[in-house]
Design a protein around this motif. Structure first.
Motif, short mmCIF file in Angstrom:
data_model
loop_
_atom_site.label_atom_id
_atom_site.label_comp_id
_atom_site.label_asym_id
_atom_site.label_seq_id
_atom_site.Cartn_x
_atom_site.Cartn_y
_atom_site.Cartn_z
N PRO A 145 1.05 -1.18 0.02
CA PRO A 145 0.11 0.00 -0.01
C PRO A 145 0.88 1.43 0.12
CG PRO A 145 -0.80 -1.50 1.88
CD PRO A 145 0.63 -2.16 1.15
N ALA A 146 0.43 2.29 -0.77
CA ALA A 146 1.30 3.49 -0.95
C ALA A 146 0.47 4.56 -0.01
CB ALA A 146 1.41 4.00 -2.19
N SER A 147 1.10 5.23 0.86
CA SER A 147 0.11 6.53 1.41
C SER A 147 0.36 7.71 0.59
CB SER A 147 1.08 6.86 2.63
OG SER A 147 0.30 8.00 3.43
N ALA A 148 -0.97 8.34 0.10
CA ALA A 148 -0.95 9.49 -0.60
C ALA A 148 -2.07 10.53 -0.09
CB ALA A 148 -1.22 9.08 -1.89
N ASP A 149 -1.41 11.77 -0.14
CA ASP A 149 -2.71 12.62 0.24
C ASP A 149 -2.88 13.48 -0.97
OD1 ASP A 149 -4.29 14.69 1.23
OD2 ASP A 149 -2.54 15.65 2.43
N PRO A 150 -4.24 13.44 -1.78
CA PRO A 150 -4.46 14.05 -2.79
C PRO A 150 -4.46 15.57 -2.89
CG PRO A 150 -6.36 12.61 -1.83
CD PRO A 150 -5.03 12.39 -1.19
N ASP A 151 -4.74 15.92 -1.51
CA ASP A 151 -4.84 17.51 -1.37
C ASP A 151 -3.42 18.10 -1.72
OD1 ASP A 151 -7.56 17.63 -0.79
OD2 ASP A 151 -7.45 17.49 1.18
N ALA A 152 -2.41 17.21 -1.46
CA ALA A 152 -1.06 17.90 -1.37
C ALA A 152 -0.86 18.37 -2.83
CB ALA A 152 0.03 16.84 -0.97
N PHE A 153 -1.43 17.64 -3.88
CA PHE A 153 -1.55 17.54 -5.27
C PHE A 153 -2.54 18.41 -6.00
CE2 PHE A 153 0.25 13.59 -4.01
CZ PHE A 153 1.71 13.67 -4.31
N LEU A 154 -3.62 18.38 -5.47
CA LEU A 154 -4.77 19.05 -5.91
C LEU A 154 -5.74 19.41 -4.73
CD1 LEU A 154 -6.07 20.02 -8.46
CD2 LEU A 154 -7.21 17.82 -8.74
N PRO A 155 -5.52 20.37 -4.11
CA PRO A 155 -6.54 20.57 -2.91
C PRO A 155 -8.00 20.73 -3.11
CG PRO A 155 -4.71 22.19 -2.94
CD PRO A 155 -4.79 21.52 -4.35
N GLY A 156 -8.61 19.99 -2.10
CA GLY A 156 -10.19 19.84 -2.33
C GLY A 156 -10.74 18.90 -3.31
N CYS A 157 -10.13 17.93 -3.73
CA CYS A 157 -10.39 17.10 -4.94
C CYS A 157 -11.21 16.03 -4.36
CB CYS A 157 -9.31 16.47 -5.65
SG CYS A 157 -8.15 15.56 -4.58
N ARG A 158 -11.99 15.39 -5.25
CA ARG A 158 -12.82 14.30 -4.88
C ARG A 158 -12.47 13.06 -5.64
NH1 ARG A 158 -17.50 13.08 -7.90
NH2 ARG A 158 -17.76 14.51 -9.62
N VAL A 159 -12.61 11.86 -5.35
CA VAL A 159 -12.27 10.56 -6.02
C VAL A 159 -13.45 10.49 -6.88
CG1 VAL A 159 -12.25 8.14 -5.83
CG2 VAL A 159 -11.40 9.41 -3.95
N LEU A 160 -12.92 10.46 -8.16
CA LEU A 160 -13.95 10.38 -9.29
C LEU A 160 -13.91 8.66 -9.82
CD1 LEU A 160 -15.63 11.65 -11.51
CD2 LEU A 160 -13.58 12.07 -12.79
N LEU A 161 -12.72 7.98 -9.88
CA LEU A 161 -12.55 6.65 -10.00
C LEU A 161 -11.56 6.02 -9.56
CD1 LEU A 161 -14.09 4.95 -12.59
CD2 LEU A 161 -12.36 5.65 -14.09
N ILE A 179 -8.29 8.07 -9.54
CA ILE A 179 -8.50 9.28 -10.49
C ILE A 179 -9.35 10.41 -9.54
CG2 ILE A 179 -9.17 10.65 -12.37
CD1 ILE A 179 -8.56 7.59 -13.79
N HIS A 180 -8.96 11.62 -9.13
CA HIS A 180 -9.59 12.66 -8.55
C HIS A 180 -9.74 13.63 -9.54
CE1 HIS A 180 -7.21 10.49 -5.52
NE2 HIS A 180 -7.96 10.66 -4.51
N GLU A 181 -10.88 14.45 -8.95
CA GLU A 181 -11.31 15.61 -9.77
C GLU A 181 -11.60 16.90 -9.05
OE1 GLU A 181 -15.06 16.46 -12.96
OE2 GLU A 181 -15.73 15.45 -10.86
N GLU A 182 -10.99 17.97 -9.53
CA GLU A 182 -11.08 19.18 -8.92
C GLU A 182 -12.45 19.58 -8.77
OE1 GLU A 182 -8.70 23.47 -9.36
OE2 GLU A 182 -9.16 22.18 -11.20
N GLN A 183 -12.76 20.17 -7.41
CA GLN A 183 -13.98 20.47 -7.29
C GLN A 183 -14.08 22.06 -7.27
OE1 GLN A 183 -16.45 18.15 -4.36
NE2 GLN A 183 -14.58 17.96 -3.39
#
Length: 598
Positions: free
Chosen positions: A553-569, A593-597
């Protein structure tokens, strides 16, 4: 076109043959005046006009009183590559595609298929029945492996010996035209794979006609095509006419040029540049610009550089580095050219620029390899995770699902379909086809069969020392290579099909993915964790794609790359056969895959 046959409105057929070697050439035509002595011009072309024969009549040439030979520019060989040629009237086909406009090249999703194994019947007519399936999947372009006439009834097509003819048991010229017309009716572009670097051995009578080959250069298949030596004007015209033949008589939207690194030419205008110039001229006449894609393993940016800037003027290239980097990383294979790969950073660099090797030292080649390519647009590169070469040129023809886990296959698909490049799917990939794609032939010469078997064994020596490839001449070898789309309806095949369908829908509908935009794309690579992060799109429409290429498993904070995003797929979702995941933690071999909100 200078080579081959043409028919005038009054029913007169014109025969044009490049044959500087013989002193005398006679033409034999069924339904005509019998034997016709042809007239030789100073350019090495022989010509004759014959009124009366009907389309479908057989004809052949006799050189200096020898045996009858088929036309080197034959359009159909109904009796095989050793038999007479058949007159084909191209103006008789009822085309319905006058209003067809090919999809924009930057929106292409290519589906590579082999006519003989795409369906049980192995014909164009049967393939037409699956075009609706491809359209619904999200494919925009069909790439057909070579259909030029070859010995027997089974072949990949790269042993063709009459480049203008359509293999008879596939359906011949009428069948291929019907396929293209049906594809255009569904909005699909059609590209044909053509081979301009060599011709097959069996049924190859070109040496009797003229200097089509040269010993100045060597290829893995023997002597090279003579594009620059004495007598090469007629040879160049042969292949230039071939390009125009396919683009005009068959309404094709482009050609894929096989192994252009084995095309040698020292004349001031390289034959590749001349081919692209002829294609542009065809586009000006037809109103539809053809696309030329080059297969090249040398990572040469000059292939897609415009001709007026010293380039070859191709529109795109098969870019192998992405496949090799992903394949090596997921399988752990390091034999042969895979010794050059295996690092996550190479996947990232190929996705970001187009190639992993842009002048760096290659251990496999033992020299620097490639040119810088970051300046080239994404649509210049065709990426894949499977194709006929990378699957079929294995001893056992294993597809990716036979080599890595189900989850790793989904991960590879996500990287392919979100990368800023043109994606290519190999038939059956979309539902995780696990049947092999093997090498198969149907040569009539025993010595040639033995040579092919020995050559295959030698080719695999570095890759698979303990495996014996199946007999390429056995009918069962082709049968084992057929895909079975009904698999997509059950089990993990259904889950894989759902994953591909959703990725292709996202690529088609989301603004950040619709075009291979490299400019608005950023990568972060965490080699130790096996994590690759890619952000694509302009502000307000951006996507974040996280790829875990690790078995942990890999630890990843999506907000570090795209703040406020949501999981899309999420590939670990149970809709796609996954077992679920946790926010901020990517399961092994997964993609999210995350989408910008906004």
């Amino acid at each position: 076109m200078r080579h081959g046959i043409s028919k005038t409105d009054d029913g007169t057929w014109t025969f044009s043959l490049y044959a500087p070697n013989p002193e005398r050439v006679e033409l034999h035509v069924e339904g005509g005046p019998g034997t016709v002595a042809m007239n030789r011009g100073p350019d090495g072309f022989w010509r004759a006009e014959v009124p009366g024969p009907q389309a479908g009549a057989r004809y052949a040439y006799v050189l200096d009183g020898g045996d009858k030979r088929p036309d080197p520019a034959s359009h159909l060989q109904e009796e095989g590559v050793h038999g007479p040629s058949t007159l084909v009237a191209h103006d008789a086909f009822p085309w319905t595609d006058a209003g067809f406009v090919p999809p924009p090249r930057e929106e292409w999703v290519i589906y590579e298929l082999h006519v003989g194994t795409f369906t049980e019947e192995g014909t164009f007519q049967a393939a037409i029945k699956r075009l609706d399936y491809l359209t619904a999947l999200g494919v925009t372009t069909v790439e057909v492996m070579p259909v030029a006439a070859f010995p027997g009834e089974r072949n990949w097509g790269y042993d063709g010996v009459q480049p203008f003819a359509v293999q008879a048991n596939y359906g011949g010229p009428e069948g291929f035209k019907a396929f293209v017309d049906a594809a255009h009716a569904r909005g699909l572009a059609v590209v044909l794979d053509v081979v301009y670097n060599h011709l097959g051995p069996e049924g190859n009578y070109l040496r009797e006609f003229g200097p089509y080959f040269t010993d100045r250069y060597q290829t893995p298949w023997g002597e090279a095509i003579n594009f620059d030596g004495p007598g090469s004007d007629g040879v160049r015209a042969y292949f230039l006419d071939n390009l125009e033949h396919w683009l005009t008589r068959y309404h094709l939207d482009g050609l894929r040029l096989d192994a252009v690194f084995m095309i040698f030419d020292e004349r001031p205008e390289h034959i590749l540049a001349e081919l692209s110039r002829r294609a542009a001229e065809v586009g000006e006449r037809t109103g539809r610009e053809p696309v030329l894609m080059a297969e090249d393993c040398l990572n040469r940016a000059s292939l897609v550089r415009p001709r007026d800037s010293g380039g070859m003027g191709m529109q795109a290239m098969w870019a192998d580095d992405f496949h090799h980097a992903v394949h090596s990383l997921l399988t752990g294979e390091r034999g042969g050219y895979y010794i050059d790969y295996g690092a996550l950073e190479q996947v990232a660099r190929a996705m970001e620029d187009g190639w992993a090797y842009q002048g760096e030292y290659s251990p496999f080649r033992r020299r620097a390899h490639g040119e810088p390519c970051g300046h080239l647009p994404g649509e210049s590169f065709v990426f894949c995770i499977q194709n006929h070469d990378q699957v079929g040129n294995r001893a056992l023809g294993e597809r990716l699902p036979s080599l890595v886990s189900f989850e790793a296959c989904k991960l590879a698909a996500a990287a392919l379909l979100t990368a800023p490049a043109v994606p290519l799917l190999f038939m059956g990939e979309e539902f995780g086809e696990d049947a092999p794609f093997l090498y198969f032939i149907d040569h009539g010469d025993k010595w040639l069969l033995d040579a092919v078997r020995e050559g295959r064994a030698e080719e695999f020596a570095d890759f698979f020392k303990d495996k014996e490839p199946p007999d390429p001449a056995a009918p069962e070898t082709l049968a084992a290579s057929r895909i079975a789309p009904e698999k997509r309806l059950t089990g993990r095949h259904a889950a894989m099909f759902a994953w591909y369908s959703r990725l292709l829908e996202l690529r088609r509908t989301h603004q950040a993915l619709r075009r291979p935009d490299k400019e608005h794309c950023r990568f972060w690579c965490f080699e130790r964790e096996g994590l690759l992060a890619m952000r694509r799109g302009r502000p307000g429409e951006r996507l974040l794609c996280l790829f875990n290429f690790s078995d942990k498993p890999a630890s990843a904070d999506p907000d570090a790359f795209l703040p406020g995003c949501r999981v899309l797929l999420d590939s670990s979702n149970d809709d796609f056969g996954g077992t679920g995941g946790e926010p901020g933690l990517l399961p092994p071999y997964s993609a999210r895959i995350h989408e910008e909100q906004t």
